[in-house]
Design a protein around this motif. Structure first.
Motif, PDB file in Angstrom:
ATOM      1  N   HIS A  24      -2.381 -24.990  35.814  1.00 29.89           N
ATOM      2  CA  HIS A  24      -1.159 -24.167  35.083  1.00 29.89           C
ATOM      3  C   HIS A  24      -0.346 -25.589  34.364  1.00 29.89           C
ATOM      4  N   ALA A  65      -3.814 -20.384  34.027  1.00 27.58           N
ATOM      5  CA  ALA A  65      -4.099 -19.118  34.899  1.00 27.58           C
ATOM      6  C   ALA A  65      -2.676 -18.433  34.766  1.00 27.58           C
ATOM      7  N   LYS A 147      -6.567 -12.700  34.363  1.00 27.23           N
ATOM      8  CA  LYS A 147      -6.140 -13.342  35.670  1.00 27.23           C
ATOM      9  C   LYS A 147      -5.423 -12.209  36.271  1.00 27.23           C
ATOM     10  N   ASP A 265      -4.341 -25.929  40.460  1.00 27.95           N
ATOM     11  CA  ASP A 265      -3.300 -24.701  40.615  1.00 27.95           C
ATOM     12  C   ASP A 265      -1.933 -25.917  40.676  1.00 27.95           C
TER      13      ASP A 265
HETATM   14 ZN   LIG Z   1      -2.364 -20.285  40.100  1.00 28.22          ZN
END
Ligand SMILES: [Zn+2]
Length: 325
Positions: A24, A65, A147, A265
């Motif tokens: 991200h 994402a 996604k 993430d």
């Molecule tokens: Zn994520």
């Protein structure tokens, strides 16, 4: 051999290099930031410094994402890629329902319309307004992945519609699919649904599954040909074993290490040094690479995790006649 679609254009898979598979880098407003201010990752300047520090250690590519109408900003991702020289793959798709709410347009359009929106992001260019309003203006930046997100343990009726739309977009374009597994659960159900809708397991990446440190489960999932994305490596507490490392060691023993990609993430300011947080985007290449080395995941194995596996799974599928891309 086909191609990988980055926010600045298509490249041969071999050019990706060291890849982080679920990041991200930009979250530019939207409901997620309203829910949690620490999710605000809108500052290109700061993220340029963050990405550059990882690039200095070899980072060459990253998958962002954040899908439609949840803070995605294709122009900012393109700017970040230009400034750092790091390839960025931008997504289309939809996140978990909690980031939209029950009145969101995605509940009201048909599955075919949803698929059409995903396909247009992939083929024509991501909407400059991020499907947040009635006006759509295509940018030159095309999506290179879809996604989508499942709910805990299962697909809700809403999730199933989104997954079906993703399968349609995959069939039309060959785009790879990256799923969110809530607390690591539901991966088998997600994969079964996608395969039942014609998607080959080798084009599916199941995210966050290392939250469940279960050797048998991972053997089963990765044995299908699907790819697991492990991103919990920096979240284990100091006084507990690192489950991500444990799973990597097991999967190496079980001959399944070619079915794993790594990511962070890191969807919070608090994870990035440029925002005063830790461990920083360099973590997988410094701290965690050192830990992997210590546990027998030597350079040749890390090469597969960081380079070979992402290059294979992020490549668009070859299409029979009649596809569009
Ligand atoms: Zn994520």
């Amino acid at each position: 051999m086909t191609f990988v679609r980055t926010v600045l254009g298509d490249i041969p898979p071999g050019e990706l290099g060291v890849t982080y598979a679920h990041e991200h880098l930009i979250i530019d407003g939207g409901r997620p930031v309203l829910m949690e201010p620490d999710f605000d990752l809108s500052d290109v300047e700061r993220m340029t410094a963050e990405v550059a520090s990882a690039a200095a250690l070899g980072l060459s590519a990253a998958v962002d994402a954040m899908p439609c109408d949840a803070g995605r900003n294709a122009a900012k991702l393109a700017e970040l890629s230009r400034r750092t020289g790091v390839h960025i793959i931008a997504p289309t798709g939809l996140h978990h329902d909690r980031y939209y709410g029950s009145a969101h347009w995605s509940h009201r359009v048909s599955v075919a319309e949803l698929a059409g929106l995903f396909i247009a992001d992939i083929v024509d260019g991501i909407d400059a307004y991020d499907y947040a309003g009635p006006v759509v203006r295509r940018t030159a930046h095309r999506a290179g992945i879809i996604k989508i997100a499942g709910s805990a343990d299962r697909l809700s009726t809403r999730d199933a519609r989104v997954f079906e739309a993703a399968a349609i977009a995959h069939a039309r374009t060959g785009v790879p699919i990256l799923t969110h597994c809530e607390r690591g659960t539901g991966a088998a159900e997600q994969l079964r649904f996608l395969m039942d809708h014609g998607v080959g397991a080798d084009h599916v990446i199941l995210s966050h599954i290392d939250k469940l440190v279960d050797r048998g489960l991972h053997r089963e999932l990765l044995g299908t040909g699907a790819v697991g994305e492990y991103d919990g490596s920096f979240r284990w507490k100091a006084d507990e074993p690192n489950g991500t490392l444990q799973l990597l060691t097991w999967m190496l023993e079980d001959g399944l290490v070619d079915q794993i990609v790594l990511g962070m993430d890191a969807a919070r300011q608090g994870y990035y040094r440029a925002y005063g947080g830790r461990p920083g985007l360099t973590w997988l290449l410094d701290g965690f690479s050192a830990a992997m080395e210590e546990h027998g995941l030597e350079a040749a194995v890390r090469h597969r995790l960081f380079l070979d596996n992402p290059a294979r799974v992020l490549m668009f599928a070859s299409l029979p006649q009649g596809g569009a891309r």
